[in-house]
Design an enzyme around this catalytic site. Structure first.
Site, short mmCIF file in Angstrom:
data_model
loop_
_atom_site.label_atom_id
_atom_site.label_comp_id
_atom_site.label_asym_id
_atom_site.label_seq_id
_atom_site.Cartn_x
_atom_site.Cartn_y
_atom_site.Cartn_z
N LYS A 22 79.20 -2.38 24.15
CA LYS A 22 79.79 -1.21 24.81
C LYS A 22 78.69 -0.30 25.36
CE LYS A 22 80.89 2.38 22.08
NZ LYS A 22 80.28 3.67 22.42
N ASN A 23 77.67 -0.03 24.54
CA ASN A 23 76.67 0.96 24.95
C ASN A 23 75.69 0.43 25.99
OD1 ASN A 23 77.87 2.81 23.36
ND2 ASN A 23 76.35 2.76 21.71
N ARG A 92 82.15 11.22 26.30
CA ARG A 92 80.94 11.93 26.71
C ARG A 92 80.05 11.09 27.62
NH1 ARG A 92 79.07 15.88 23.71
NH2 ARG A 92 77.00 15.26 24.35
N CYS A 116 80.77 17.15 19.60
CA CYS A 116 81.66 16.08 19.15
C CYS A 116 81.51 15.92 17.64
CB CYS A 116 81.41 14.78 19.91
SG CYS A 116 80.07 13.81 19.28
N ARG A 121 75.18 17.50 20.32
CA ARG A 121 74.89 16.55 21.40
C ARG A 121 74.74 17.21 22.78
NH1 ARG A 121 78.37 11.22 20.85
NH2 ARG A 121 76.58 10.32 21.88
N PRO A 122 73.70 18.05 22.92
CA PRO A 122 73.48 18.68 24.23
C PRO A 122 73.03 17.65 25.28
CG PRO A 122 71.63 19.13 22.76
CD PRO A 122 72.65 18.37 21.95
N VAL A 123 73.08 18.04 26.56
CA VAL A 123 72.59 17.16 27.63
C VAL A 123 71.43 17.83 28.37
CG1 VAL A 123 74.70 15.82 27.95
CG2 VAL A 123 74.42 17.97 29.20
N ASP A 124 70.79 18.80 27.70
CA ASP A 124 69.71 19.56 28.36
C ASP A 124 68.58 18.66 28.86
OD1 ASP A 124 69.32 19.10 25.56
OD2 ASP A 124 67.61 20.44 25.58
N LEU A 125 68.27 17.58 28.13
CA LEU A 125 67.15 16.73 28.54
C LEU A 125 67.50 15.94 29.81
CD1 LEU A 125 66.04 15.48 25.01
CD2 LEU A 125 65.00 17.29 26.39
N ASP A 307 73.75 4.26 14.44
CA ASP A 307 75.11 3.71 14.59
C ASP A 307 75.47 2.72 13.48
OD1 ASP A 307 75.37 5.21 16.85
OD2 ASP A 307 75.14 3.56 18.26
N LEU A 329 68.94 11.48 13.34
CA LEU A 329 69.23 11.65 14.77
C LEU A 329 70.31 12.70 15.06
CD1 LEU A 329 67.62 8.90 14.93
CD2 LEU A 329 68.81 8.63 17.08
N ARG A 400 87.95 2.49 20.62
CA ARG A 400 86.97 2.86 21.65
C ARG A 400 85.81 1.87 21.70
NH1 ARG A 400 85.41 9.05 21.69
NH2 ARG A 400 84.11 8.12 23.29
C1 EPZ Z 1 73.62 6.90 22.52
O1 EPZ Z 1 74.11 8.22 22.61
C2 EPZ Z 1 74.77 6.05 22.04
N1 EPZ Z 1 75.87 6.15 22.99
C3 EPZ Z 1 75.19 6.48 20.66
O2 EPZ Z 1 76.20 5.61 20.18
C4 EPZ Z 1 73.98 6.41 19.71
O3 EPZ Z 1 74.35 6.92 18.44
C5 EPZ Z 1 72.83 7.22 20.27
O4 EPZ Z 1 72.52 6.79 21.63
C6 EPZ Z 1 71.55 7.09 19.45
O5 EPZ Z 1 71.17 5.76 19.35
C7 EPZ Z 1 75.86 5.43 24.10
O6 EPZ Z 1 74.94 4.67 24.37
C8 EPZ Z 1 77.03 5.57 25.01
P1 EPZ Z 1 70.73 10.28 22.54
P2 EPZ Z 1 73.30 9.34 23.39
O7 EPZ Z 1 70.67 11.04 23.82
O8 EPZ Z 1 72.62 8.74 24.56
C9 EPZ Z 1 69.56 14.72 21.19
C10 EPZ Z 1 78.30 5.03 19.24
O9 EPZ Z 1 78.80 5.19 18.09
N2 EPZ Z 1 69.65 15.07 22.62
O10 EPZ Z 1 69.74 9.20 22.31
O11 EPZ Z 1 74.21 10.49 23.61
C11 EPZ Z 1 70.93 14.34 20.61
O12 EPZ Z 1 71.68 15.48 20.25
C12 EPZ Z 1 77.53 6.14 19.92
O13 EPZ Z 1 78.44 3.99 19.88
C13 EPZ Z 1 69.27 16.34 23.01
O14 EPZ Z 1 68.87 17.19 22.21
O15 EPZ Z 1 72.21 9.72 22.29
C14 EPZ Z 1 70.52 13.48 19.43
O16 EPZ Z 1 70.16 14.30 18.36
C15 EPZ Z 1 77.59 7.45 19.20
N3 EPZ Z 1 69.37 16.66 24.34
C16 EPZ Z 1 69.27 12.75 19.95
O17 EPZ Z 1 68.78 13.55 21.05
C17 EPZ Z 1 69.78 15.76 25.28
O18 EPZ Z 1 69.82 16.10 26.47
C18 EPZ Z 1 69.51 11.33 20.44
O19 EPZ Z 1 70.63 11.33 21.34
C19 EPZ Z 1 70.14 14.47 24.86
C20 EPZ Z 1 70.06 14.14 23.51
#
Ligand code: EPZ
Length: 421
Positions: A22-23, A92, A116, A121-125, A307, A329, A400
């Site tokens: 899925k991911n 998301r 969530c 889970r911000p998207v600032d980066l 995960d 994480l 999902r």
């Molecule tokens: C992906 O989420 C996966 N989702 C998640 O799987 C997985 O848990 C996660 O990566 C970590 O491996 C998909 O691929 C669709 P991140 P993602 O950005 O991309 C912080 C599942 O169960 N962060 O690597 O959203 C964030 O809050 C799902 O299948 C910021 O601070 O994860 C976290 O602490 C759940 N700012 C860390 O970074 C940002 O702009 C890693 O998140 C982005 C992230």
């Protein structure tokens, strides 16, 4: 709403064929926005999140056709640039259309994803990276409004945290940008690697795939010529079934997997005293005399995946001794703990560290509530060993991300059925 009823204390046996990831599929579908041609993607998992993203592609003006486990996606007619709240609130990962739409059309609006069940889970980066490439970003009435009137320009982006989605969005934006983009501290997850490989095969030079520095040579607006491809196997679905074998102490073979992607998981199973037999595409778990406790710290790939944390917590309830799980994480990824306690587990939480006392080992079936995708799978695993019946409510979370969960579990001997509330 639907719920699952599982009768526990079963022994499993046989084989489970793992579906596509899925991911990996989610960013790959988003990347088709960069294409000038129709693309056929096979080994596509049949799960709700994929259907949600396809619905978004349709709403944006693209088209798709499903044929068995393949989909043909064509975004040449895509003519809208807004991912609306009704879709983003249910998934998301819709944020993944931001990079490709912005780089193709010069503007994009995406409803800002809220928090969530597993954290803020911000998207600032994601946004900072796009700004470094010349985008102007405003948050207006709950929407991210991104514009790049002069197109995106290659830039050096240094992520101060490893982000899977942030890396994927940036790679997709950089693919059509003018000039070279360098991403430092990029995510190395297999799903990110496949996205890079597919975009590279579509004509974009990408260096450093699989390392933490990616260098992307953008095409300056020229759309890409994608080749057809298969989605990589789902390492988290595979890991979940490996845990199903381990928690029931059964012999089980998992097929259609890439064992290399699961090394952090299989090495922890070995530490717990299970014998693991592997070939190029399968992994077999052999039962053990004694399940040993384990200490786990989640981290980015190739470390132990967040995960898989909930599933190993369920497994640790059956270990002979005390295990610890340190979640690094996400700040709130322990929602399954209170549900596992309802089943009789002995777990103590201290900040982001869970201590699981497995000595008693007995879980008792009862009603539990799924809270997110992986938390739900931990409840399914626990129900397989709990005595009596466990009813798992709110299983839309499972739908999902796990294809045909009941079918696959029933085939290997689990007593599982789905009911309406
Ligand atoms: C992906 O989420 C996966 N989702 C998640 O799987 C997985 O848990 C996660 O990566 C970590 O491996 C998909 O691929 C669709 P991140 P993602 O950005 O991309 C912080 C599942 O169960 N962060 O690597 O959203 C964030 O809050 C799902 O299948 C910021 O601070 O994860 C976290 O602490 C759940 N700012 C860390 O970074 C940002 O702009 C890693 O998140 C982005 C992230």
């Amino acid at each position: 709403m639907e719920y699952l009823k599982i009768t526990g204390e079963t022994n499993l046996s046989g084989e489970v064929k793992i579906s596509g990831a899925k991911n990996a599929a989610l960013p790959l579908i988003a990347s088709t926005i960069l294409a000038k041609n129709e693309i056929s993607i096979c080994n596509m998992p049949n799960v709700v999140d994929i259907n949600t993203l396809l619905k978004l592609i349709d709403k944006l003006g693209g088209t798709f056709k499903k044929e068995e486990d393949c989909i043909k996606v064509n975004t040449s007619s895509l003519n809208k640039t807004t991912a609306t709240y009704d879709i983003v609130k249910t998934m998301r990962a819709s944020i993944l259309v931001l990079g490709p739409i912005l780089s193709r059309f010069g503007h994009c609006e995406v409803s800002l994803p809220g928090g969530c069940a597993i954290g803020q889970r911000p998207v600032d980066l994601h946004l900072k990276a796009l700004e470094a490439m010349g985008a102007q970003i405003k948050i207006n009435h709950g929407y991210i409004e991104a514009t790049a009137p002069n197109g995106l320009k290659g830039a050096k982006i240094v992520f101060d945290k490893v982000t899977v989605g942030g890396t994927e969005n940036t790679v997709m934006a950089a693919a059509l940008a003018e000039g070279i983009t360098t991403i430092v501290n990029a995510a190395k997850e297999p799903e990110v690697q496949q996205l890079c490989e597919v975009i590279k095969n579509a004509g974009v030079l990408i260096e450093g795939i699989g390392t933490d520095t990616l260098i992307i040579h953008g095409t300056n607006g020229e759309l890409l010529d994608f080749k057809d491809f298969d989605v990589i196997p789902d390492r988290i679905e595979a890991g979940t079934y490996l845990c199903a074998a381990a928690i029931t102490n059964s012999k089980l073979k998992i097929t259609n997997v890439m064992p290399l992607h699961l090394e952090a998981v299989t090495s922890k199973l070995e530490e717990m005293n299970f014998e693991i037999i592997q070939d190029e595409t399968s992994i077999t778990v052999i039962p053990t005399d004694e399940i040993k406790p384990v200490n786990i710290v989640t981290s980015e790939y190739p470390g132990f995946p967040t995960d898989m944390q909930a599933q190993f917590m369920a497994l640790a309830t059956q270990a002979n001794g005390t295990s610890t799980i340190d979640e690094r994480l996400f700040e709130n990824r322990f929602m399954h703990v209170s549900e596992l306690l309802r089943l009789g587990a002995d777990i103590h939480l201290n900040g982001n560290i869970a201590t699981i006392n497995g000595a008693s080992g007995t879980l008792n079936g009862t009603d539990v509530m799924a809270t997110d995708l992986r938390a739900s799978s931990a409840l399914v695993l626990s129900a397989l060993v709990a005595n009596g019946e466990t009813a798992i409510h709110r299983i839309y979370h499972l739908d999902r991300g796990y294809e045909d969960l009941e079918g696959k579990l029933s085939n290997i001997g689990a007593k599982v059925a789905r009911f309406k509330e």
